[in-house]
Design a protein around this motif. Structure first.
Motif, short mmCIF file in Angstrom:
data_model
loop_
_atom_site.label_atom_id
_atom_site.label_comp_id
_atom_site.label_asym_id
_atom_site.label_seq_id
_atom_site.Cartn_x
_atom_site.Cartn_y
_atom_site.Cartn_z
N ALA A 99 -4.83 -39.85 21.75
CA ALA A 99 -5.04 -39.22 23.06
C ALA A 99 -3.75 -38.75 23.73
CB ALA A 99 -5.76 -40.20 23.99
N GLY A 100 -2.60 -39.23 23.28
CA GLY A 100 -1.37 -38.85 23.96
C GLY A 100 -0.18 -39.57 23.38
N GLN A 101 0.76 -39.85 24.24
CA GLN A 101 2.03 -40.44 23.81
C GLN A 101 1.85 -41.88 23.35
OE1 GLN A 101 5.01 -40.23 26.83
NE2 GLN A 101 6.54 -41.38 25.68
N LEU A 102 2.51 -42.22 22.25
CA LEU A 102 2.56 -43.60 21.79
C LEU A 102 3.84 -44.26 22.31
CD1 LEU A 102 1.42 -43.13 18.07
CD2 LEU A 102 0.06 -43.93 20.00
N PRO A 103 3.83 -45.56 22.57
CA PRO A 103 2.74 -46.50 22.31
C PRO A 103 1.65 -46.45 23.38
CG PRO A 103 4.54 -47.67 23.33
CD PRO A 103 5.03 -46.25 23.11
N VAL A 104 0.45 -46.85 22.97
CA VAL A 104 -0.63 -47.09 23.92
C VAL A 104 -0.40 -48.47 24.52
CG1 VAL A 104 -3.12 -47.35 24.22
CG2 VAL A 104 -2.22 -45.67 22.57
N LYS A 105 -0.21 -48.52 25.83
CA LYS A 105 0.09 -49.79 26.50
C LYS A 105 -1.14 -50.30 27.23
CE LYS A 105 5.08 -49.31 27.33
NZ LYS A 105 6.11 -49.33 28.40
N LEU A 106 -1.62 -51.48 26.81
CA LEU A 106 -2.84 -52.03 27.38
C LEU A 106 -2.63 -53.48 27.79
CD1 LEU A 106 -5.30 -50.72 24.62
CD2 LEU A 106 -4.88 -49.68 26.86
N TYR A 107 -3.35 -53.90 28.84
CA TYR A 107 -3.36 -55.32 29.17
C TYR A 107 -4.79 -55.74 29.48
CZ TYR A 107 -3.96 -54.84 34.28
OH TYR A 107 -4.45 -54.59 35.53
N TYR A 108 -5.05 -57.03 29.38
CA TYR A 108 -6.41 -57.54 29.55
C TYR A 108 -6.37 -58.93 30.14
CZ TYR A 108 -5.03 -59.69 25.12
OH TYR A 108 -4.34 -60.37 24.15
N SER A 109 -7.49 -59.35 30.67
CA SER A 109 -7.62 -60.69 31.26
C SER A 109 -9.05 -61.14 31.04
CB SER A 109 -7.30 -60.65 32.76
OG SER A 109 -7.50 -61.91 33.36
N GLY A 110 -9.22 -62.38 30.54
CA GLY A 110 -10.58 -62.81 30.30
C GLY A 110 -10.69 -64.19 29.70
N SER A 111 -11.91 -64.52 29.28
CA SER A 111 -12.23 -65.83 28.73
C SER A 111 -12.27 -65.77 27.21
CB SER A 111 -13.59 -66.30 29.25
OG SER A 111 -13.56 -66.48 30.66
N TYR A 112 -11.84 -66.88 26.58
CA TYR A 112 -11.82 -66.98 25.13
C TYR A 112 -12.38 -68.35 24.75
CZ TYR A 112 -9.27 -62.78 25.72
OH TYR A 112 -8.96 -61.50 26.10
N PHE A 113 -12.81 -68.46 23.49
CA PHE A 113 -13.61 -69.62 23.11
C PHE A 113 -13.20 -70.14 21.75
CE2 PHE A 113 -15.86 -66.55 25.66
CZ PHE A 113 -16.40 -67.31 26.69
N ARG A 114 -12.89 -71.44 21.69
CA ARG A 114 -12.58 -72.09 20.41
C ARG A 114 -13.17 -73.50 20.43
NH1 ARG A 114 -6.14 -70.59 19.52
NH2 ARG A 114 -6.35 -68.34 19.90
N TYR A 115 -13.79 -73.87 19.32
CA TYR A 115 -14.38 -75.20 19.23
C TYR A 115 -13.28 -76.17 18.80
CZ TYR A 115 -17.72 -78.90 18.42
OH TYR A 115 -18.41 -80.09 18.50
N GLU A 116 -12.70 -76.86 19.78
CA GLU A 116 -11.61 -77.79 19.53
C GLU A 116 -11.92 -79.13 20.19
OE1 GLU A 116 -7.57 -75.77 19.26
OE2 GLU A 116 -8.44 -74.80 21.01
N LYS A 117 -11.17 -80.15 19.82
CA LYS A 117 -11.30 -81.44 20.46
C LYS A 117 -10.75 -81.33 21.88
CE LYS A 117 -10.06 -86.33 20.06
NZ LYS A 117 -9.31 -87.35 19.27
N PRO A 118 -11.61 -81.51 22.90
CA PRO A 118 -11.14 -81.29 24.27
C PRO A 118 -10.08 -82.30 24.69
CG PRO A 118 -13.55 -81.32 24.14
CD PRO A 118 -13.03 -81.84 22.84
N GLN A 119 -9.06 -81.81 25.36
CA GLN A 119 -8.03 -82.64 25.97
C GLN A 119 -7.35 -81.81 27.05
OE1 GLN A 119 -4.47 -83.14 23.28
NE2 GLN A 119 -5.92 -82.34 21.76
N LYS A 120 -6.54 -82.46 27.86
CA LYS A 120 -5.89 -81.73 28.95
C LYS A 120 -5.02 -80.62 28.38
CE LYS A 120 -3.28 -82.36 33.21
NZ LYS A 120 -2.59 -83.31 34.11
N GLY A 121 -5.25 -79.41 28.84
CA GLY A 121 -4.49 -78.27 28.36
C GLY A 121 -5.08 -77.61 27.14
N ARG A 122 -6.14 -78.17 26.56
CA ARG A 122 -6.80 -77.56 25.40
C ARG A 122 -8.30 -77.64 25.62
NH1 ARG A 122 -5.48 -76.21 20.15
NH2 ARG A 122 -3.40 -77.08 20.36
N TYR A 123 -8.89 -76.49 25.90
CA TYR A 123 -10.30 -76.45 26.25
C TYR A 123 -11.07 -75.55 25.28
CZ TYR A 123 -7.93 -77.94 30.49
OH TYR A 123 -7.11 -78.59 31.38
N ARG A 124 -12.37 -75.68 25.28
CA ARG A 124 -13.19 -74.83 24.43
C ARG A 124 -13.46 -73.47 25.05
NH1 ARG A 124 -17.38 -79.57 22.28
NH2 ARG A 124 -15.85 -80.56 20.89
#
Length: 420
Positions: A99-124
């Motif tokens: 569509a135009g000049q490279l690089p294409v600069k993008l940012y995002y914000s959202g929720s992500y999901f991983r099945y891990e053993k829950p502990q402080k600082g590490r969530y599903r």
């Protein structure tokens, strides 16, 4: 009380704590927007093959942590465990690289999901803000993204975030290093699962956090000793650019991160006040990922910063401010006529950008003033029968306690002047 609870390993963001998460997201987003990054949002779930191919079959994410299910139509989809593969897929699908000049600069914000053993600082279920620059191979771009992350941490008041830096080479020099590392690892006392990983992606063994594995890695070959001239020059320039920008870092020859797609520059931000879950962000260059997803050559670099852990880091440093003020102005009507007047006043104030609220239902003066105090408002508007007979309302400063009458037609300009 409801019998329903948030799923294990997740948590609700509710006031006043939710304000801190919003502030972190906005501080990071504002920082990258200054460098020309534009917002992108992708679906929460994607074709499972996207993550298997993009993140890597040998990773713990793909092997153990993905939330994968079959739709009613028989398709296999996965809740996104990370952001880069989805963002690159979206950019390729929309042909943003054309569509135009490279690089294409993008940012995002959202929720992500991983099945891990829950502990402080590490969530599903966790929250990240990420930034990706697609379509250019330039040390300045790598340095730019790292510096933007550092500036975002500083904007949030964090002082104890450390930067770990490494390079993973490229298709020219990594195969030679890979073979040397495999020869070394095959001589170690490792379990069968780890031995299988040696044959698939030996660099992932370096990322094994188990103490007995780490103890055996002393003397392992270093990627720095196998870099080709181009990769060495590239990495040296990234280091020089960071130093010139006043960014301190530690060279970490074992830093490989948890994803298979990285090449050359890789980095991680850690905070020593968080215990074992010390990483608060990280990323790197991924020059071959576009081809893996069926796209053209599109050398790229990016990072993701963990909002949950950044909030914990701010809490550890004592710089976390939990916002309590909901509004600037709170109205306390003492009769129906005052309620109708204040409804119009508050509507106009909000349209002018002034946050304002009031009591609802039937509540006496004492209860209404308590609600005003709890709102955190700076000013309260109070009016009853006598006030309205004189065509005034009472404006009370909830900090100093001072109160004075204001003509009805002067409410809006008076409040605007006091808040300016």
């Amino acid at each position: 009380m409801s019998t329903f609870r948030a799923p294990k390993g997740t948590f609700d963001l509710i006031p006043p704590d939710s304000a801190a998460f919003l502030a972190v997201r906005e501080a990071i987003s504002r920082t990258v927007r200054l460098a020309g990054y534009q917002y992108v949002e992708t679906p929460v779930f994607e074709d499972t093959a996207l993550f298997k191919r993009g993140v890597g079959e040998s990773t713990d994410i793909v092997n153990k942590e993905m939330y994968t299910f079959t739709t009613q139509g028989g398709d296999s989809v996965t809740l996104r465990p990370e952001g880069t593969a989805s963002v690159l897929r979206a950019a390729l699908q929309a042909n943003l690289h054309k569509a135009g000049q490279l690089p294409v600069k993008l940012y995002y914000s959202g929720s992500y999901f991983r099945y891990e053993k829950p502990q402080k600082g590490r969530y599903r279920h966790f929250s990240q803000v990420g930034a990706e620059a697609l379509g250019a191979q330039d040390p300045q771009l790598d340095a730019e993204l790292i510096i933007l992350a550092v500036d975002a941490y500083r904007r949030l008041g964090l002082k104890n975030v450390r930067l770990l830096l490494n390079t993973l080479g490229d298709a020219t020099c990594r195969p030679v290093y890979r073979a040397a590392l495999q020869d070394f690892l095959r001589e170690l006392d490792l379990d069968e699962a780890t031995r299988a990983r040696i044959e698939i992606n030996p660099l992932r063994v370096l990322d094994d956090k188990r103490a007995d594995v780490q103890a055996q890695l002393t003397g392992a070959p270093r990627i720095a000793d196998y870099l080709c001239a181009d990769c060495k020059a590239y990495h040296d320039e990234v280091r020089e650019l960071l130093t010139g920008a006043g960014v301190e870092f530690t060279d970490d020859p074992r830093l490989v991160r948890g994803l298979d797609y990285y090449t050359r520059t890789t980095f991680e931000f850690v905070h020593d006040g968080l215990g074992s879950q010390s990483a608060v962000g990280g990323g790197g260059r991924y020059d071959g990922l576009s081809e893996l997803l069926g796209g053209p050559s599109l050398p790229s670099v990016g990072w993701a910063l963990g909002v949950d852990r950044i909030v914990l880091a701010m809490e550890a440093e004592g710089v976390l401010e939990r916002e309590t003020a909901r509004v600037d102005v709170f109205a306390v009507p003492l009769n129906d006529e005052a309620r109708r007047l204040f409804f119009g006043v508050l509507t106009e104030l909000r349209r002018l950008g002034v946050s304002a609220d009031t009591v609802f239902g039937t509540r006496g003066l004492k209860g209404a003033m308590k609600a005003a105090d709890r709102s955190g408002a700076r000013y309260a508007l109070v009016a009853g029968e006598r006030d309205l007979a004189e065509n005034v309302v009472q404006l009370k400063d909830l900090v100093s306690g001072e109160q004075s009458p204001v003509a009805v037609d002067q409410i809006i300009p008076t409040i605007k002047e006091k808040l300016s």
